[in-house]
Structure formats: C-alpha cells, structure tokens
Design a protein around this motif. Structure first.
Motif, PDB file in Angstrom:
ATOM      1  N   LEU A 144      41.793  44.322  28.155  1.00 52.06           N
ATOM      2  CA  LEU A 144      41.334  43.105  28.759  1.00 52.06           C
ATOM      3  C   LEU A 144      40.086  42.368  28.159  1.00 52.06           C
ATOM      4  O   LEU A 144      40.773  40.880  28.273  1.00 52.06           O
ATOM      5  N   ILE A 156      40.236  38.257  36.293  1.00 49.24           N
ATOM      6  CA  ILE A 156      41.312  38.910  36.160  1.00 49.24           C
ATOM      7  C   ILE A 156      42.517  39.141  37.370  1.00 49.24           C
ATOM      8  O   ILE A 156      42.903  39.535  38.182  1.00 49.24           O
ATOM      9  N   TYR A 159      46.379  38.228  37.331  1.00 48.80           N
ATOM     10  CA  TYR A 159      47.022  39.483  36.964  1.00 48.80           C
ATOM     11  C   TYR A 159      47.171  40.900  37.894  1.00 48.80           C
ATOM     12  O   TYR A 159      48.170  41.197  37.937  1.00 48.80           O
ATOM     13  N   PHE A 204      43.349  50.504  33.049  1.00 49.74           N
ATOM     14  CA  PHE A 204      42.216  48.996  32.101  1.00 49.74           C
ATOM     15  C   PHE A 204      40.857  49.841  32.504  1.00 49.74           C
ATOM     16  O   PHE A 204      39.992  48.731  32.665  1.00 49.74           O
TER      17      PHE A 204
END
Length: 377
Positions: A144, A156, A159, A204
């Motif tokens: 990321l 972030i 998303y 992630f």
C-alpha cells in the motif's frame, strides 16, 4: 540527524505529532546515504523496516539498532565521483506506527441494492466506525505505501470504506431476508462482518480490531412501514386492547342518549367480532454477541507465536511477511516467482467480480452486486 553529510553518522528516529501517520519514511524526500554504523531508535509503539539497494532487507522492533550499509564516511563520498558525488548505495528507513488507529468512519457513498423478501428491491444506506492497526509492516509498505514519504489514515480510509461496503452488501444478503428483522441484530451483523473482512485486511498486513454498524437507513417509505410494524409489536395483547377500546367507545356513545347513540352502540357491537379475527404477536429479539478477543497465532498451524518471532517455533512458517499469495494466502519469501504451496504466480492479482445481470464491477470475491442486488455467480 546528519543526513547525506560526509563525516557524521546518522541517528534515525521519528515521532508522530498528528496521531494519524501510519508510516513515515526517513528521509522524507527521495532516498539517502545512510552510513555504516548509523543508529536507529525504535519506540515501543513502532516498528522499522530498512530498505537497502531498493529492497526490504530487515525489520526492527523496539530498541536501539546499529545499521550496516556499504556507505563508509568520507571514503564512499570520494568513490562516488563518477556518479556526481552521489553514492549508488541508496538506503532509507520506513517507521510504521503500530498503535491502534481508532474511530475511523465508513459508510455508503451511494445507496446499495438489497433484495428484501417482503419489500422487493430497495436501496439502503449504512454507516459505522472501525479501528485498525498494522501487524505486518513489511507487507503493508510493499502493498500500500510504496515509495510515499508518509502515509496517513486519510490515504487508506477511502479504499477501506469501499471494501467494507462491498462485504457488507454480501453479508447482509446472506444473513438477512428482510429489514423488518433488522432491529436487535446490529451486534450480530457487526461481528459477522468483521470476521468476513479479516482476510481482506490481512493481505495488506492490517488487522481490523473492531467494527461497528451505527445505522442502516432504508428509504423514507420503508422507514414508515417499519415504524408502523414496531408500534404493533409494542402491544402485548391486541385482543384485550381492541376490546377495551371498543367498550369505551360504546359506553361513550350510549351516554350521548337518543336514537343516534343507540344506533352507534349497535353498530360498534356488530363490528367488534370482525375486528378480533386476526391477532398479532410480537417477536422476541436475539441478544447481540460481543466480539471475541484475538491473539497472535501462526496462520499455518494455529499455535501461539511470540510477537517478536520471525518464524513459528513449531512449523517454521515465516512470520515476517513480505508478500502473500492471492490464491491461498501463503506467506511468500522475497523474490518468489511462484507460491510454494499452490504454485500460483506470485505477482498474480485478484480479478474483479463482474455482475452477469448489470455488468457492474465489484470487488474480488463479492457474492452480491452493489448496483442491482442480484447474486453473482
């Protein structure tokens, strides 16, 4: 910190003044010439990852660490004359904030489609809050952050909202048949949605600590229908209530005197039996379930693993994650071309789910379409 000088060694440390930075790169602009013997200071709430010659070479926990590179004071600068006095042995340190980032908001930007058993296709809006934290800093940076100088929750959050809304639509379609059954199930839906999102976040290097649904809002006409049904459910004994109301009305009518009062009383007496034909009984609510506590376990064998362990002491599974297989979730070693478990290409990316009904694009693995509410696949 003595950055990019000729003589002095660097002392690398970072403090988060805003409380919103998840990752901070040192130096912030470009890469640096971190020298052999530089000191890295990592706090208890942090983890650091050193990139040397373009690759992540190691991760560091709390404490003071001595960094080892090929940049020797003065000598390296003299040998860098062909490259314009810039050492080709580039190095940078990423410091990850390992604390919990609380009270992040999520919600539907556009209403999502939901196929209700009683009302048909309706549009719903939903909102809530969630808490996240970084658990695999190398994986998080590689997937990321990339080469950004700093990475905050603002980058972030958008998303994550999309991921939560997509999985919320799937979870609602599989666990709720009508929104008339929604009251009293918020905790249960929140618990199930959090478990459903675990795999999306772990790819992630993130952990979804808590997730709460604060509101699910249907259209105004549907809200009116829910309110009407709630009023009926509040009444414990419809039979006795209607009889009492009818008796009071007949008593009041009879007290008015005259033929009109007698006729009204007779009319009410004839209407009462028909009014008692159907009875409504309230349904009990299910208590919500709390979110179970979590512990650090090995993703391969399921046994407890110390927080600072690089490998599982039982099965040897690598705990410091550089990348993960999109097919089976296996932790991939650096520079891997194929997954050692399932053989898939290491660089293969998830394929979006296309709705066969309206051709809308949804997140990979979606079960219901966000646009039309129909089941995918």
């Amino acid at each position: 910190m003595g950055k990019d000088n000729i003589v002095f060694l660097e002392v690398i440390e970072w403090f988060d003044e805003t409380g919103q930075e998840m990752v901070h790169r040192i130096p912030e602009r470009g890469s640096g010439e971190i020298k052999y013997g530089a000191q890295l200071v990592v706090r208890e709430s942090q983890a650091a990852v050193m990139f040397y010659k373009g690759r992540a070479c190691d991760a560091f926990g709390p404490g003071r660490h001595t960094l080892k590179t090929g940049n020797v004071p003065i000598i390296t600068k003299m040998l860098s004359f062909p490259w314009g006095m810039t050492s080709p042995l580039r190095a940078e340190v990423y410091v990850a904030n390992m604390k919990v980032f609380p009270d992040l908001k999520w919600g539907t930007r556009d209403p999502v489609a939901f196929k209700d058993r009683e009302l048909g296709l309706i549009r719903l809006r939903a909102h809530g809050v969630f808490n996240i934290r970084i658990i695999q800093p190398v994986l998080f940076i590689n997937t990321l952050v990339g080469t950004m100088g700093k990475y905050t929750t603002d980058e972030i959050e958008e998303y994550i909202k999309r991921v939560i809304v997509s999985r919320f639509n799937d979870h609602l379609g599989e666990n709720l048949d009508t929104i008339f059954n929604l009251p009293g199930h918020y905790d249960e839906l929140s618990d199930g949605l959090q478990k459903r999102l675990h795999d999306d976040f772990i790819h992630f290097g993130l952990d979804l600590q808590d997730l709460y649904i604060t509101s699910i809002t249907p259209p105004p006409e549907v809200q009116q229908a829910i309110d009407d049904k709630s009023r009926l459910n509040v009444i414990q004994d419809m039979d006795r209530l209607v009889k009492m109301k009818a008796a009071m009305a007949m008593e009041k009518a009879s007290m008015s005197g005259g033929g009109a009062g007698s006729a009204m009383g007779m009319g009410m007496g004839l209407m009462v039996p028909a009014m008692f034909a159907d009875m409504l009984h309230p349904r009990s609510k299910e208590p919500g379930r709390g979110v179970a506590g979590q512990e650090i376990i090995c993703p391969d064998c399921g046994n407890p693993v110390p927080r600072d362990a690089r490998f599982c002491p039982l099965c040897g599974h690598q705990q410091l994650v550089f990348d993960q297989c999109v097919n089976c979730g296996k932790n991939l070693p650096p520079n891997a071309r194929f997954c050692p478990r399932c053989g898939h290409l290491a660089r293969e990316k998830p394929v979006p789910s296309i709705c066969p009904h309206c051709k809308a694009e949804n997140l990979p693995g979606s079960a219901f379409c966000n646009q039309c509410g129909e089941k995918i696949g």
